[in-house]
Design a protein around this motif. Sequence first.
Motif, PDB file in Angstrom:
ATOM      1  N   ALA A   5       0.845  -1.190   0.000  1.00 31.37           N
ATOM      2  CA  ALA A   5       0.000   0.000   0.000  1.00 31.37           C
ATOM      3  C   ALA A   5       0.876   1.235   0.000  1.00 31.37           C
ATOM      4  CB  ALA A   5      -0.904  -0.003   1.232  1.00 31.37           C
ATOM      5  N   GLN A   6       0.349   2.309  -0.552  1.00 29.59           N
ATOM      6  CA  GLN A   6       1.119   3.537  -0.671  1.00 29.59           C
ATOM      7  C   GLN A   6       0.814   4.468   0.486  1.00 29.59           C
ATOM      8  OE1 GLN A   6       0.429   5.271  -4.484  1.00 29.59           O
ATOM      9  NE2 GLN A   6       0.609   3.339  -5.568  1.00 29.59           N
ATOM     10  N   ALA A   7       1.832   5.127   0.989  1.00 32.46           N
ATOM     11  CA  ALA A   7       1.657   6.096   2.062  1.00 32.46           C
ATOM     12  C   ALA A   7       1.182   7.410   1.478  1.00 32.46           C
ATOM     13  CB  ALA A   7       2.968   6.302   2.816  1.00 32.46           C
ATOM     14  N   ALA A   8       0.074   7.919   2.011  1.00 31.63           N
ATOM     15  CA  ALA A   8      -0.474   9.182   1.541  1.00 31.63           C
ATOM     16  C   ALA A   8       0.156  10.335   2.299  1.00 31.63           C
ATOM     17  CB  ALA A   8      -1.985   9.193   1.738  1.00 31.63           C
ATOM     18  N   PRO A   9       0.076  11.552   1.778  1.00 34.15           N
ATOM     19  CA  PRO A   9       0.622  12.698   2.489  1.00 34.15           C
ATOM     20  C   PRO A   9       0.019  12.819   3.880  1.00 34.15           C
ATOM     21  CG  PRO A   9       0.014  13.284   0.244  1.00 34.15           C
ATOM     22  CD  PRO A   9      -0.494  11.903   0.473  1.00 34.15           C
ATOM     23  N   GLY A  10       0.835  13.238   4.817  1.00 36.00           N
ATOM     24  CA  GLY A  10       0.373  13.412   6.180  1.00 36.00           C
ATOM     25  C   GLY A  10       0.403  12.134   6.990  1.00 36.00           C
ATOM     26  N   GLY A  11       0.897  11.045   6.414  1.00 37.34           N
ATOM     27  CA  GLY A  11       1.027   9.811   7.151  1.00 37.34           C
ATOM     28  C   GLY A  11      -0.174   8.891   7.059  1.00 37.34           C
ATOM     29  N   ALA A  12      -1.314   9.364   6.493  1.00 38.13           N
ATOM     30  CA  ALA A  12      -2.455   8.476   6.315  1.00 38.13           C
ATOM     31  C   ALA A  12      -2.118   7.445   5.249  1.00 38.13           C
ATOM     32  CB  ALA A  12      -3.685   9.287   5.919  1.00 38.13           C
ATOM     33  N   HIS A  13      -2.737   6.290   5.329  1.00 39.92           N
ATOM     34  CA  HIS A  13      -2.425   5.213   4.403  1.00 39.92           C
ATOM     35  C   HIS A  13      -3.495   5.082   3.334  1.00 39.92           C
ATOM     36  CE1 HIS A  13       0.222   4.105   7.785  1.00 39.92           C
ATOM     37  NE2 HIS A  13       0.964   3.567   6.851  1.00 39.92           N
ATOM     38  N   VAL A  14      -3.054   4.811   2.122  1.00 36.71           N
ATOM     39  CA  VAL A  14      -3.945   4.640   0.979  1.00 36.71           C
ATOM     40  C   VAL A  14      -3.768   3.236   0.427  1.00 36.71           C
ATOM     41  CG1 VAL A  14      -4.512   5.408  -1.350  1.00 36.71           C
ATOM     42  CG2 VAL A  14      -3.880   7.087   0.404  1.00 36.71           C
ATOM     43  N   VAL A  15      -4.875   2.541   0.245  1.00 39.72           N
ATOM     44  CA  VAL A  15      -4.876   1.206  -0.343  1.00 39.72           C
ATOM     45  C   VAL A  15      -5.634   1.298  -1.658  1.00 39.72           C
ATOM     46  CG1 VAL A  15      -5.649  -1.164  -0.079  1.00 39.72           C
ATOM     47  CG2 VAL A  15      -4.781   0.084   1.907  1.00 39.72           C
ATOM     48  N   LYS A  16      -5.014   0.920  -2.733  1.00 40.81           N
ATOM     49  CA  LYS A  16      -5.653   0.949  -4.051  1.00 40.81           C
ATOM     50  C   LYS A  16      -6.182  -0.443  -4.378  1.00 40.81           C
ATOM     51  CE  LYS A  16      -2.807   4.764  -5.780  1.00 40.81           C
ATOM     52  NZ  LYS A  16      -3.933   5.725  -5.806  1.00 40.81           N
ATOM     53  N   VAL A  17      -7.461  -0.517  -4.739  1.00 37.43           N
ATOM     54  CA  VAL A  17      -8.083  -1.825  -4.908  1.00 37.43           C
ATOM     55  C   VAL A  17      -7.477  -2.604  -6.068  1.00 37.43           C
ATOM     56  CG1 VAL A  17     -10.255  -1.063  -3.857  1.00 37.43           C
ATOM     57  CG2 VAL A  17      -9.960  -0.890  -6.341  1.00 37.43           C
ATOM     58  N   ALA A  18      -6.948  -1.907  -7.065  1.00 36.56           N
ATOM     59  CA  ALA A  18      -6.323  -2.609  -8.194  1.00 36.56           C
ATOM     60  C   ALA A  18      -5.120  -3.429  -7.742  1.00 36.56           C
ATOM     61  CB  ALA A  18      -5.913  -1.609  -9.269  1.00 36.56           C
ATOM     62  N   ASP A  19      -4.439  -2.956  -6.689  1.00 35.31           N
ATOM     63  CA  ASP A  19      -3.278  -3.688  -6.187  1.00 35.31           C
ATOM     64  C   ASP A  19      -3.654  -5.005  -5.530  1.00 35.31           C
ATOM     65  OD1 ASP A  19      -1.734  -1.592  -7.075  1.00 35.31           O
ATOM     66  OD2 ASP A  19      -1.540  -0.648  -5.106  1.00 35.31           O
ATOM     67  N   PHE A  20      -4.935  -5.200  -5.277  1.00 31.11           N
ATOM     68  CA  PHE A  20      -5.382  -6.429  -4.626  1.00 31.11           C
ATOM     69  C   PHE A  20      -6.226  -7.282  -5.567  1.00 31.11           C
ATOM     70  CE2 PHE A  20      -4.048  -3.614  -1.381  1.00 31.11           C
ATOM     71  CZ  PHE A  20      -3.494  -4.415  -0.409  1.00 31.11           C
ATOM     72  N   GLY A  21      -6.144  -6.971  -6.857  1.00 32.27           N
ATOM     73  CA  GLY A  21      -6.757  -7.826  -7.866  1.00 32.27           C
ATOM     74  C   GLY A  21      -8.109  -7.382  -8.371  1.00 32.27           C
ATOM     75  N   ALA A  22      -8.604  -6.225  -7.943  1.00 28.48           N
ATOM     76  CA  ALA A  22      -9.904  -5.757  -8.438  1.00 28.48           C
ATOM     77  C   ALA A  22      -9.784  -5.318  -9.890  1.00 28.48           C
ATOM     78  CB  ALA A  22     -10.412  -4.609  -7.569  1.00 28.48           C
ATOM     79  N   VAL A  23     -10.688  -5.781 -10.739  1.00 25.60           N
ATOM     80  CA  VAL A  23     -10.631  -5.512 -12.173  1.00 25.60           C
ATOM     81  C   VAL A  23     -11.458  -4.286 -12.539  1.00 25.60           C
ATOM     82  CG1 VAL A  23     -11.073  -6.467 -14.462  1.00 25.60           C
ATOM     83  CG2 VAL A  23     -10.240  -7.953 -12.630  1.00 25.60           C
ATOM     84  N   GLY A  24     -12.684  -4.231 -12.048  1.00 28.99           N
ATOM     85  CA  GLY A  24     -13.528  -3.082 -12.325  1.00 28.99           C
ATOM     86  C   GLY A  24     -14.047  -3.004 -13.742  1.00 28.99           C
ATOM     87  N   ASP A  25     -14.288  -4.159 -14.362  1.00 34.46           N
ATOM     88  CA  ASP A  25     -14.829  -4.154 -15.720  1.00 34.46           C
ATOM     89  C   ASP A  25     -16.326  -4.444 -15.744  1.00 34.46           C
ATOM     90  OD1 ASP A  25     -14.872  -6.831 -15.073  1.00 34.46           O
ATOM     91  OD2 ASP A  25     -13.732  -7.517 -16.822  1.00 34.46           O
ATOM     92  N   GLY A  26     -16.959  -4.563 -14.572  1.00 40.41           N
ATOM     93  CA  GLY A  26     -18.373  -4.863 -14.498  1.00 40.41           C
ATOM     94  C   GLY A  26     -18.722  -6.303 -14.779  1.00 40.41           C
ATOM     95  N   GLN A  27     -17.734  -7.142 -15.078  1.00 39.35           N
ATOM     96  CA  GLN A  27     -17.969  -8.538 -15.412  1.00 39.35           C
ATOM     97  C   GLN A  27     -17.343  -9.493 -14.399  1.00 39.35           C
ATOM     98  OE1 GLN A  27     -20.000  -9.291 -17.997  1.00 39.35           O
ATOM     99  NE2 GLN A  27     -20.229  -7.076 -18.309  1.00 39.35           N
ATOM    100  N   ALA A  28     -16.079  -9.284 -14.081  1.00 41.44           N
ATOM    101  CA  ALA A  28     -15.399 -10.137 -13.115  1.00 41.44           C
ATOM    102  C   ALA A  28     -15.973  -9.901 -11.723  1.00 41.44           C
ATOM    103  CB  ALA A  28     -13.893  -9.839 -13.116  1.00 41.44           C
ATOM    104  N   ASP A  29     -15.979 -10.963 -10.905  1.00 43.20           N
ATOM    105  CA  ASP A  29     -16.440 -10.823  -9.530  1.00 43.20           C
ATOM    106  C   ASP A  29     -15.302 -10.246  -8.693  1.00 43.20           C
ATOM    107  OD1 ASP A  29     -17.519 -10.986  -7.020  1.00 43.20           O
ATOM    108  OD2 ASP A  29     -17.765 -13.153  -6.992  1.00 43.20           O
TER     109      ASP A  29
END
Length: 363
Positions: A5-29
């Motif tokens: 996961a990437q560290a966001a400014p100010g020390g808060a943490h950001v997790v990007k769903v694509a890094d965990f396998g989310a496709v977002g094409d409306g077809q894949a589960d």
Amino acid sequence: MAMPAQAAPGGAHVVKVADFGAVGDGQADDTAALQRAINEAYRLADTGNGYARVEFEAKTYRLASQPVRPVAGRFTTAGQLMIPLRTSGPMITIELAGAGVQTGLQFIYDGEQAPAGTMLKSTVTTSWSGHAEGQPPAVIASPRGAEWGGFNRVAVAVTGVAIQVPSNPTLGGLNLFWAPQARLQGVRVSTPAPLPAVVEPTHRWSTGVVLPGGGNNAVIYLRDVHVCGFHTGVLFSEHTDASSLLVFACKVALAPLGQVLHTSRFGLVTVECCPILISQVDWADGPVAAPAGDRFRIDLLDVEEFNGFDARLNWTRHQVHINDPGNTYRGWIWMARSGRDYLNIPLTLNGAQNLQIHEIQDS
């Protein structure tokens, strides 16, 4: 394999769903991938500064897995996506942050309800067998905790996200009953049909947004939230601060929890094509008399009575404005009504004698 996961400014943490396998094409589960991202956000918030954000792209993420029910029991929750359970330590916050700016749900006369950005699109039809099974299933749910009367120690924020479920929903949108705090902004919870063709919601347990229950001792914050096509639009309790709220084509628009608690305040609330404006709702029985009195204030309740623009919405014709046969609700409402039918419909109250209702009408 998930990337760090990437560290966001100010020390808060950001997790990007694509890094965990989310496709977002409306077809894949994408259910499992999104749950992994949420779990990672919890880990980072727990080990970091108490906050982490799950970031989505401006895509449609299909949720095709059945809701997870962790433990059977009257008050447990079920969700396709579950906020992690935290029973000790300081309270932490997880934010689900969409991309893009969500469009309004009004005045969409053809085609599906479509987002301008992030959509979590559930394709699940499920069932609910009653209170002994726990609370009804939802797309996103917070589990019951072990302290403070049952609150989970994870606060939830949702910004810029659309949640869509099949027509005549058999599950809810957001169930945050056990979250200690909640903040919703730019959120759409709806069914896919264009507005004039919203299917009559007959499953009484389907609720668009369930807000934290009584005893949370925190402000529940809603801004620019739209709910459409559920049996019940918004279930709320004490400390709710809401404005720019739209509820369309729900059997009951606003459902107070029905306990003697502190107050809630609503700014502008627009209700369109809802047979009942305000009533307590039992998920098994539908609209019921509140056993105890909620206190609330609505600065402007803008009511669009059914105006006959499409016969498919005949099921939304007026039943009662406020259902409070026990006269338990207390508060203050400014109400303005409009639409082709409203001049022929008196302000109808079942009880509600302890509510100060001021109606703005044409002279």
